[in-house]
Scaffold this motif. Structure first.
Motif, PDB file in Angstrom:
ATOM      1  N   GLY A 164     -61.152  27.573 -20.371  1.00 58.23           N
ATOM      2  CA  GLY A 164     -60.099  26.283 -19.712  1.00 58.23           C
ATOM      3  C   GLY A 164     -58.980  26.774 -18.875  1.00 58.23           C
ATOM      4  O   GLY A 164     -58.996  27.814 -18.309  1.00 58.23           O
ATOM      5  N   LYS A 165     -58.050  25.853 -18.563  1.00 55.20           N
ATOM      6  CA  LYS A 165     -56.911  26.129 -17.920  1.00 55.20           C
ATOM      7  C   LYS A 165     -56.140  27.299 -18.687  1.00 55.20           C
ATOM      8  O   LYS A 165     -55.849  27.254 -19.864  1.00 55.20           O
ATOM      9  CB  LYS A 165     -56.067  24.895 -17.533  1.00 55.20           C
ATOM     10  CG  LYS A 165     -54.888  25.339 -16.707  1.00 55.20           C
ATOM     11  CD  LYS A 165     -54.132  23.941 -16.108  1.00 55.20           C
ATOM     12  CE  LYS A 165     -52.845  24.296 -15.424  1.00 55.20           C
ATOM     13  NZ  LYS A 165     -53.152  25.107 -14.079  1.00 55.20           N
ATOM     14  N   VAL A 166     -55.478  28.251 -18.072  1.00 55.29           N
ATOM     15  CA  VAL A 166     -54.306  29.065 -18.536  1.00 55.29           C
ATOM     16  C   VAL A 166     -53.230  28.232 -18.995  1.00 55.29           C
ATOM     17  O   VAL A 166     -52.502  27.711 -18.315  1.00 55.29           O
ATOM     18  CB  VAL A 166     -54.264  30.322 -17.658  1.00 55.29           C
ATOM     19  CG1 VAL A 166     -53.008  31.255 -18.014  1.00 55.29           C
ATOM     20  CG2 VAL A 166     -55.278  31.200 -17.445  1.00 55.29           C
ATOM     21  N   ALA A 167     -52.433  28.498 -20.414  1.00 55.63           N
ATOM     22  CA  ALA A 167     -51.491  27.776 -20.618  1.00 55.63           C
ATOM     23  C   ALA A 167     -50.352  28.947 -20.545  1.00 55.63           C
ATOM     24  O   ALA A 167     -50.625  29.971 -20.927  1.00 55.63           O
ATOM     25  CB  ALA A 167     -51.707  27.298 -22.237  1.00 55.63           C
ATOM     26  N   ILE A 168     -49.329  28.369 -20.263  1.00 54.71           N
ATOM     27  CA  ILE A 168     -47.911  29.129 -19.831  1.00 54.71           C
ATOM     28  C   ILE A 168     -46.800  28.617 -21.216  1.00 54.71           C
ATOM     29  O   ILE A 168     -46.709  27.590 -21.163  1.00 54.71           O
ATOM     30  CB  ILE A 168     -47.192  28.933 -18.304  1.00 54.71           C
ATOM     31  CG1 ILE A 168     -48.319  29.161 -17.515  1.00 54.71           C
ATOM     32  CG2 ILE A 168     -46.137  29.893 -18.528  1.00 54.71           C
ATOM     33  CD1 ILE A 168     -47.967  28.887 -16.273  1.00 54.71           C
ATOM     34  N   ASP A 169     -46.479  29.690 -21.834  1.00 52.04           N
ATOM     35  CA  ASP A 169     -45.395  29.733 -22.872  1.00 52.04           C
ATOM     36  C   ASP A 169     -43.962  29.641 -22.128  1.00 52.04           C
ATOM     37  O   ASP A 169     -43.650  30.814 -21.780  1.00 52.04           O
ATOM     38  CB  ASP A 169     -45.690  30.374 -24.084  1.00 52.04           C
ATOM     39  CG  ASP A 169     -44.608  30.469 -25.050  1.00 52.04           C
ATOM     40  OD1 ASP A 169     -43.715  29.533 -25.001  1.00 52.04           O
ATOM     41  OD2 ASP A 169     -44.611  31.208 -25.944  1.00 52.04           O
ATOM     42  N   LEU A 170     -43.421  28.516 -21.964  1.00 51.24           N
ATOM     43  CA  LEU A 170     -42.177  28.556 -21.459  1.00 51.24           C
ATOM     44  C   LEU A 170     -40.784  28.663 -22.219  1.00 51.24           C
ATOM     45  O   LEU A 170     -39.901  28.619 -21.922  1.00 51.24           O
ATOM     46  CB  LEU A 170     -41.944  27.063 -20.494  1.00 51.24           C
ATOM     47  CG  LEU A 170     -43.016  27.225 -19.344  1.00 51.24           C
ATOM     48  CD1 LEU A 170     -42.765  25.757 -18.491  1.00 51.24           C
ATOM     49  CD2 LEU A 170     -42.913  28.195 -18.327  1.00 51.24           C
ATOM     50  N   THR A 171     -41.163  29.032 -23.521  1.00 51.09           N
ATOM     51  CA  THR A 171     -40.217  29.285 -24.418  1.00 51.09           C
ATOM     52  C   THR A 171     -39.358  30.410 -23.798  1.00 51.09           C
ATOM     53  O   THR A 171     -39.617  31.348 -23.199  1.00 51.09           O
ATOM     54  CB  THR A 171     -40.522  29.887 -25.664  1.00 51.09           C
ATOM     55  OG1 THR A 171     -41.806  28.955 -26.227  1.00 51.09           O
ATOM     56  CG2 THR A 171     -39.394  30.090 -26.651  1.00 51.09           C
ATOM     57  N   GLY A 172     -37.829  30.015 -23.952  1.00 51.45           N
ATOM     58  CA  GLY A 172     -36.764  30.945 -23.191  1.00 51.45           C
ATOM     59  C   GLY A 172     -36.756  32.525 -23.877  1.00 51.45           C
ATOM     60  O   GLY A 172     -37.059  32.499 -25.035  1.00 51.45           O
ATOM     61  N   GLY A 173     -36.295  33.709 -22.931  1.00 51.23           N
ATOM     62  CA  GLY A 173     -36.197  34.735 -23.800  1.00 51.23           C
ATOM     63  C   GLY A 173     -34.686  34.957 -23.813  1.00 51.23           C
ATOM     64  O   GLY A 173     -33.791  34.077 -23.578  1.00 51.23           O
ATOM     65  N   ALA A 174     -34.399  36.177 -24.508  1.00 51.65           N
ATOM     66  CA  ALA A 174     -33.079  36.428 -24.792  1.00 51.65           C
ATOM     67  C   ALA A 174     -32.257  37.076 -23.375  1.00 51.65           C
ATOM     68  O   ALA A 174     -32.962  37.430 -22.707  1.00 51.65           O
ATOM     69  CB  ALA A 174     -33.018  37.626 -25.787  1.00 51.65           C
ATOM     70  N   ILE A 175     -31.054  36.548 -23.372  1.00 50.56           N
ATOM     71  CA  ILE A 175     -30.242  37.121 -22.109  1.00 50.56           C
ATOM     72  C   ILE A 175     -29.525  38.139 -22.667  1.00 50.56           C
ATOM     73  O   ILE A 175     -28.836  38.271 -23.538  1.00 50.56           O
ATOM     74  CB  ILE A 175     -29.279  35.957 -22.001  1.00 50.56           C
ATOM     75  CG1 ILE A 175     -30.098  34.499 -21.354  1.00 50.56           C
ATOM     76  CG2 ILE A 175     -28.270  36.134 -20.833  1.00 50.56           C
ATOM     77  CD1 ILE A 175     -29.456  33.434 -20.943  1.00 50.56           C
ATOM     78  N   GLU A 176     -29.335  39.108 -21.719  1.00 53.24           N
ATOM     79  CA  GLU A 176     -28.876  40.503 -21.638  1.00 53.24           C
ATOM     80  C   GLU A 176     -28.073  40.766 -20.419  1.00 53.24           C
ATOM     81  O   GLU A 176     -28.432  40.422 -19.367  1.00 53.24           O
ATOM     82  CB  GLU A 176     -30.083  41.517 -21.802  1.00 53.24           C
ATOM     83  CG  GLU A 176     -29.609  42.834 -21.913  1.00 53.24           C
ATOM     84  CD  GLU A 176     -30.750  43.705 -22.105  1.00 53.24           C
ATOM     85  OE1 GLU A 176     -31.535  44.066 -20.905  1.00 53.24           O
ATOM     86  OE2 GLU A 176     -31.247  44.437 -23.046  1.00 53.24           O
ATOM     87  N   ALA A 177     -26.824  41.128 -21.001  1.00 49.56           N
ATOM     88  CA  ALA A 177     -25.920  41.546 -19.806  1.00 49.56           C
ATOM     89  C   ALA A 177     -26.326  42.841 -19.214  1.00 49.56           C
ATOM     90  O   ALA A 177     -26.488  43.725 -19.842  1.00 49.56           O
ATOM     91  CB  ALA A 177     -24.498  41.620 -20.305  1.00 49.56           C
ATOM     92  N   THR A 178     -26.029  42.803 -17.858  1.00 44.36           N
ATOM     93  CA  THR A 178     -26.403  44.122 -17.156  1.00 44.36           C
ATOM     94  C   THR A 178     -25.177  44.514 -16.417  1.00 44.36           C
ATOM     95  O   THR A 178     -25.292  45.854 -16.126  1.00 44.36           O
ATOM     96  CB  THR A 178     -27.481  43.689 -15.927  1.00 44.36           C
ATOM     97  OG1 THR A 178     -27.047  42.938 -15.131  1.00 44.36           O
ATOM     98  CG2 THR A 178     -28.854  43.349 -16.832  1.00 44.36           C
TER      99      THR A 178
END
Length: 240
Positions: free
Chosen positions: A58-72
């Motif tokens: 079937g169609k590829v499902a995308i997990d749009l859950t956010g990731g951790a934000i890291e200072a650069t």
């Protein structure tokens, strides 16, 4: 040949596709802004009279859950907190290209680019060009870009109405129809990047489970093959 061997084969192919998808997710565990994907499958009736069915992709499902934000500390790096995407170069024929990977840089002409060389677009869909040095740039929460003389551009931060209409290209970029865009509610954090949302431990566990299922399907194929060979031998013996 029995119908069961085709059903088992379709199941084995499905598990192999899932294994490849999970492997791709694991390969991008350190890719900023990466969104893990899942290969969906559905049952397809091949012969309703005999009740024979197979597994179809079937169609590829995308997990749009956010990731951790890291200072650069890099003033051109941006992270989107909440929903939204950066518009980047690459859309054709009514399609637009979007990404969550905020590793930005300036080329020697002052053009704002993604880390892989795509032009970053403003709120009107035009490439952004800056005149100031990176350390002189200020990017506020709304995506407005400022230098010492005032606001010079606004990042094209957008969201989508239908997440199912996103098509991943495997490089952290998603394609969708321009009509699917809408204003984003997320805010920009300068000097940071968003990490990918792949959980390596969970993905490894999933890979082990899928490998076991794949092995089981292979064993089932071998079992059907032996039964077919035995049936041929019995029929042949009865004809002698």
């Amino acid at each position: 040949m029995s119908d069961g061997i085709y059903t088992a084969l379709s199941g084995a192919i499905a598990r192999q596709n899932q294994l490849e998808q999970v492997s791709h997710n694991l390969a991008n565990v350190d890719t900023p802004g990466y969104r893990q994907t899942r290969q969906a499958f559905q049952e397809a009736m091949v012969d309703a009279t005999r009740g024979v069915s197979q597994v179809r992709p079937g169609k590829v499902a995308i997990d749009l859950t956010g990731g951790a934000i890291e200072a650069t500390g890099n003033p051109l790096d941006v992270a989107i907190a909440g929903n939204g995407f950066l518009r980047v170069e690459g859309g054709k024929g009514g399609q637009v290209a979007l990404t969550r990977d905020g590793r930005l840089r300036m080329d020697n002409m002052g053009n704002l680019k993604t880390h892989d060389g795509r032009a970053v677009l403003d709120d009107s869909g035009a490439p952004i060009q800056l005149q100031a040095m990176p350390e002189e740039i200020l990017i506020d929460e709304a995506g407005n870009i400022w230098d010492a003389f005032g606001m010079v551009a606004q990042l094209g931060v957008v969201d989508v109405q239908d997440q199912r209409a996103l098509d991943p290209n495997g490089q952290g970029v998603f394609m969708t129809n321009a009509r699917n865009l809408m204003p984003a509610a997320g805010s920009i954090t300068q000097g940071s990047i968003e990490k990918g949302n792949v959980n390596p431990v969970r993905s490894m566990t999933e890979m082990i489970t899928l490998q076991r299922h794949f092995d089981a399907m292979q064993n089932l194929i071998q079992t059907h093959r032996r039964l077919d060979e035995k049936a041929v031998q019995v029929v042949g013996a009865n004809r002698i």
